[in-house]
Scaffold this motif. Structure first.
Motif, mmCIF file in Angstrom:
data_model
loop_
_atom_site.group_PDB
_atom_site.id
_atom_site.type_symbol
_atom_site.label_atom_id
_atom_site.label_comp_id
_atom_site.label_asym_id
_atom_site.label_seq_id
_atom_site.Cartn_x
_atom_site.Cartn_y
_atom_site.Cartn_z
ATOM 1 N N GLN A 112 0.837 -1.209 0.000
ATOM 2 C CA GLN A 112 0.000 0.000 0.000
ATOM 3 C C GLN A 112 0.865 1.250 0.000
ATOM 4 N N ASN A 113 1.912 1.184 0.809
ATOM 5 C CA ASN A 113 2.848 2.299 0.875
ATOM 6 C C ASN A 113 3.476 2.564 -0.484
ATOM 7 N N PHE A 114 3.865 1.461 -1.153
ATOM 8 C CA PHE A 114 4.502 1.606 -2.460
ATOM 9 C C PHE A 114 3.530 2.224 -3.458
ATOM 10 N N LEU A 115 2.288 1.726 -3.444
ATOM 11 C CA LEU A 115 1.306 2.249 -4.393
ATOM 12 C C LEU A 115 0.991 3.712 -4.090
ATOM 13 N N GLU A 116 0.960 4.043 -2.797
ATOM 14 C CA GLU A 116 0.707 5.441 -2.436
ATOM 15 C C GLU A 116 1.860 6.333 -2.887
ATOM 16 N N TRP A 117 3.067 5.766 -2.784
ATOM 17 C CA TRP A 117 4.221 6.523 -3.277
ATOM 18 C C TRP A 117 4.081 6.761 -4.777
ATOM 19 N N THR A 118 3.653 5.700 -5.501
ATOM 20 C CA THR A 118 3.446 5.836 -6.946
ATOM 21 C C THR A 118 2.391 6.893 -7.235
ATOM 22 N N VAL A 119 1.303 6.848 -6.478
ATOM 23 C CA VAL A 119 0.243 7.835 -6.679
ATOM 24 C C VAL A 119 0.796 9.239 -6.487
ATOM 25 N N GLU A 120 1.587 9.410 -5.430
ATOM 26 C CA GLU A 120 2.132 10.744 -5.184
ATOM 27 C C GLU A 120 3.097 11.170 -6.285
ATOM 28 N N PHE A 121 3.865 10.193 -6.766
ATOM 29 C CA PHE A 121 4.789 10.487 -7.859
ATOM 30 C C PHE A 121 4.017 10.932 -9.106
ATOM 31 N N VAL A 122 2.984 10.149 -9.473
ATOM 32 C CA VAL A 122 2.184 10.479 -10.650
ATOM 33 C C VAL A 122 1.495 11.825 -10.448
ATOM 34 N N HIS A 123 1.035 12.044 -9.221
ATOM 35 C CA HIS A 123 0.381 13.314 -8.909
ATOM 36 C C HIS A 123 1.333 14.478 -9.172
ATOM 37 N N SER A 124 2.575 14.334 -8.715
ATOM 38 C CA SER A 124 3.525 15.427 -8.917
ATOM 39 C C SER A 124 3.877 15.570 -10.397
ATOM 40 N N VAL A 125 3.915 14.431 -11.119
ATOM 41 C CA VAL A 125 4.194 14.487 -12.567
ATOM 42 C C VAL A 125 3.090 15.272 -13.280
ATOM 43 N N ILE A 126 1.834 14.928 -12.950
ATOM 44 C CA ILE A 126 0.719 15.623 -13.604
ATOM 45 C C ILE A 126 0.698 17.093 -13.183
ATOM 46 N N ALA A 127 0.961 17.306 -11.905
ATOM 47 C CA ALA A 127 0.915 18.683 -11.393
ATOM 48 C C ALA A 127 1.990 19.548 -12.043
ATOM 49 N N SER A 128 3.039 18.920 -12.567
ATOM 50 C CA SER A 128 4.083 19.713 -13.217
ATOM 51 C C SER A 128 3.629 20.200 -14.593
ATOM 52 N N THR A 129 2.508 19.638 -15.099
ATOM 53 C CA THR A 129 2.074 20.045 -16.428
ATOM 54 C C THR A 129 0.834 20.925 -16.406
ATOM 55 N N MET A 130 0.094 20.900 -15.297
ATOM 56 C CA MET A 130 -1.151 21.680 -15.269
ATOM 57 C C MET A 130 -1.412 22.191 -13.846
ATOM 58 N N PRO A 131 -2.337 23.152 -13.738
ATOM 59 C CA PRO A 131 -2.636 23.685 -12.401
ATOM 60 C C PRO A 131 -3.088 22.586 -11.444
ATOM 61 N N LEU A 132 -2.741 22.774 -10.190
ATOM 62 C CA LEU A 132 -2.918 21.725 -9.184
ATOM 63 C C LEU A 132 -4.370 21.304 -9.020
ATOM 64 N N ASN A 133 -5.298 22.240 -9.210
ATOM 65 C CA ASN A 133 -6.706 21.907 -8.945
ATOM 66 C C ASN A 133 -7.328 21.081 -10.067
ATOM 67 N N LYS A 134 -6.621 20.902 -11.192
ATOM 68 C CA LYS A 134 -7.185 20.115 -12.291
ATOM 69 C C LYS A 134 -6.577 18.724 -12.379
ATOM 70 N N VAL A 135 -5.669 18.410 -11.438
ATOM 71 C CA VAL A 135 -4.925 17.157 -11.520
ATOM 72 C C VAL A 135 -5.811 15.947 -11.257
ATOM 73 N N ARG A 136 -6.704 16.079 -10.284
ATOM 74 C CA ARG A 136 -7.447 14.950 -9.731
ATOM 75 C C ARG A 136 -8.103 14.031 -10.781
ATOM 76 N N PRO A 137 -8.805 14.547 -11.804
ATOM 77 C CA PRO A 137 -9.493 13.634 -12.739
ATOM 78 C C PRO A 137 -8.541 12.788 -13.567
ATOM 79 N N TYR A 138 -7.293 13.227 -13.729
ATOM 80 C CA TYR A 138 -6.364 12.494 -14.587
ATOM 81 C C TYR A 138 -5.452 11.559 -13.808
ATOM 82 N N LEU A 139 -5.617 11.572 -12.472
ATOM 83 C CA LEU A 139 -4.706 10.785 -11.641
ATOM 84 C C LEU A 139 -4.838 9.296 -11.929
ATOM 85 N N ALA A 140 -6.086 8.815 -12.053
ATOM 86 C CA ALA A 140 -6.292 7.384 -12.302
ATOM 87 C C ALA A 140 -5.767 7.007 -13.680
#
Lengths: 253, 160
Positions: free
Chosen positions: A49-77
């Motif tokens: 779970q920890n590993f997957l959460e780390w991955t989620v956070e990594f992907v979150h930061s990757v997406i957040a580097s391309t678009m405003p933070l408030n629009k990240v959520r729908p593309y996270l999955a």
């Protein structure tokens, strides 16, 4: 080079190795994700779970580097699915290969005696990375392509349509080529990297015993390449989505 | 390398199904739990901040209370010191007054005893001198005039 086992069935050409690889990759990805969320814990997450959460956070930061933070959520999955599926797919062909040599014609695979006689060793490869198949990577690229333009049209209609005529109207053909080049490069880059890796592995295998050190080095490097390509595919997808859907007021000329 | 549209379509469908399955059975719950944890951490941080503030105010209150108690204790000690010295003063004063009164009384007693003794002595002397005079002069004088005479003489003697 190896041939792939292709079943001719009711006019369809089904590449068994690619189908098998896609199914196995999907199953591994899903089972891994399910194992990670099997005992979800708020305060005491397990290792997976920890590993997957780390991955989620990594992907979150990757997406957040391309678009405003408030629009990240729908593309996270989407980002998570892309990066996990592509990474696992890239690694799938690395550990081993299944190759059978064909001496007799096989009817249901469409292998005739002429085919076998043409080559000295007619071999079938049953195991590969799904991403080492252009059909698969182009499928993923098409998904991204459709998604990007659908989201662009839906969320950012005016600016999305306008950007085809920028900076002047006669730039339209260039803009169309640019848009078409995106999925093509996406598909070809991923396919070529992974396919080249597997070709090189097959080539090193021909060295027999002397190839072992090279094989070790190249397999290690292939893991690295697989990770990089999965990351690239994900971040480029997000960049394209961001370009199509988000209109930056500050960038107006 | 050949391109098969069957594989192409299958890849798209498989990816779609994988996305749907992962979203429903893996990422949904995972994102939920991550969000919950975020809330939990936020709550706990707020709670910690609140309790820190509360502790600070209680500390200040206790300090004030301590200061108050110290002040009161000082006042009580001061007061008791004052009253005790006053009481001591009073006791000494009253003892002195008592002593003076006793002395006064004793002096008065002595005075009255002395006067009584003088009066008794005077009577005795008067009687004795009458007896002596009646014996000596053997003269018939009534006792009353005799006593008057003697008293007169004695007064004259006392005044001299």
């Amino acid at each position: 080079m190896h041939h792939f086992p292709i079943v001719h069935w009711q006019g369809l050409n089904i590449d068994i190795s690619a189908f098998l690889a896609i199914i196995i990759s999907c199953v591994i990805t899903f089972v891994l994700a399910r194992l990670a969320v099997r005992n979800l814990s708020l305060t005491n997450p397990g290792k997976l779970q920890n590993f997957l959460e780390w991955t989620v956070e990594f992907v979150h930061s990757v997406i957040a580097s391309t678009m405003p933070l408030n629009k990240v959520r729908p593309y996270l999955a989407l980002g998570m699915t892309l990066i996990m599926f592509i990474f696992i797919s890239n690694l799938l062909g690395l550990p081993f290969g299944i190759v059978t040599e064909v001496h007799d014609p096989i009817g249901w695979l469409g292998i005739t005696s002429e085919d076998i006689q043409e080559e000295e060793h007619y071999a079938l490869a049953w195991w590969k990375s799904p991403t080492a198949d252009l059909s698969v990577t182009s499928g993923l690229a098409l998904v991204v392509f459709i998604l990007v333009h659908y989201l662009g049209l839906k969320q950012n209609t005016k600016h999305y349509l306008k950007h085809y005529f920028e900076p002047y109207w006669y730039f339209l053909p260039l803009n169309i080529i640019k848009e078409l080049a995106k999925p093509v490069t996406l598909a070809l880059r991923l396919f070529a990297n992974i396919f080249a890796g597997e070709v090189l592995i097959a080539t090193i295998l021909m060295l027999s015993v002397w190839g072992i050190p090279f094989l070790i080095v190249w397999q290690g490097f292939s893991i690295f390449v697989g990770a990089i390509q999965a990351f690239l595919f994900t971040i480029l997808t997000m960049v394209y989505i961001s370009q199509a859907t988000i209109h930056d007021e500050g960038a107006e000329h | 390398m050949s391109w098969h549209w069957e594989t192409f379509v299958f890849a798209i469908v498989a990816f779609g199904i994988l996305y749907w399955l992962l979203n429903k059975y893996a990422f949904g719950p995972l994102f939920g739990i991550m969000e919950k944890r975020r809330q939990l951490v936020l709550e706990q941080m707020n709670a910690a901040e609140a309790s820190r503030k509360q502790a600070e105010s209680q500390m200040a209150e206790q300090k004030a209370a301590l200061e108050q108690a110290r002040k009161e204790a000082y006042e009580i000690i001061e007061q008791s010191r004052l009253t005790s010295s006053k009481q001591a003063e009073e006791i000494v004063q009253s003892a002195k007054a008592e002593a003076a009164r006793l002395k006064e009384e004793a002096l008065k007693d002595i005075e009255s005893e002395k006067n009584k003794a003088i009066a008794a002595l005077r009577n005795e002397v008067g009687g004795m001198s009458v007896k002596i005079a009646s014996k000596i002069i053997e003269k018939q004088i009534d006792e009353k005039s005799q006593e008057q005479l003697v008293n007169q003489y004695l007064k004259e003697v006392g005044s001299k």
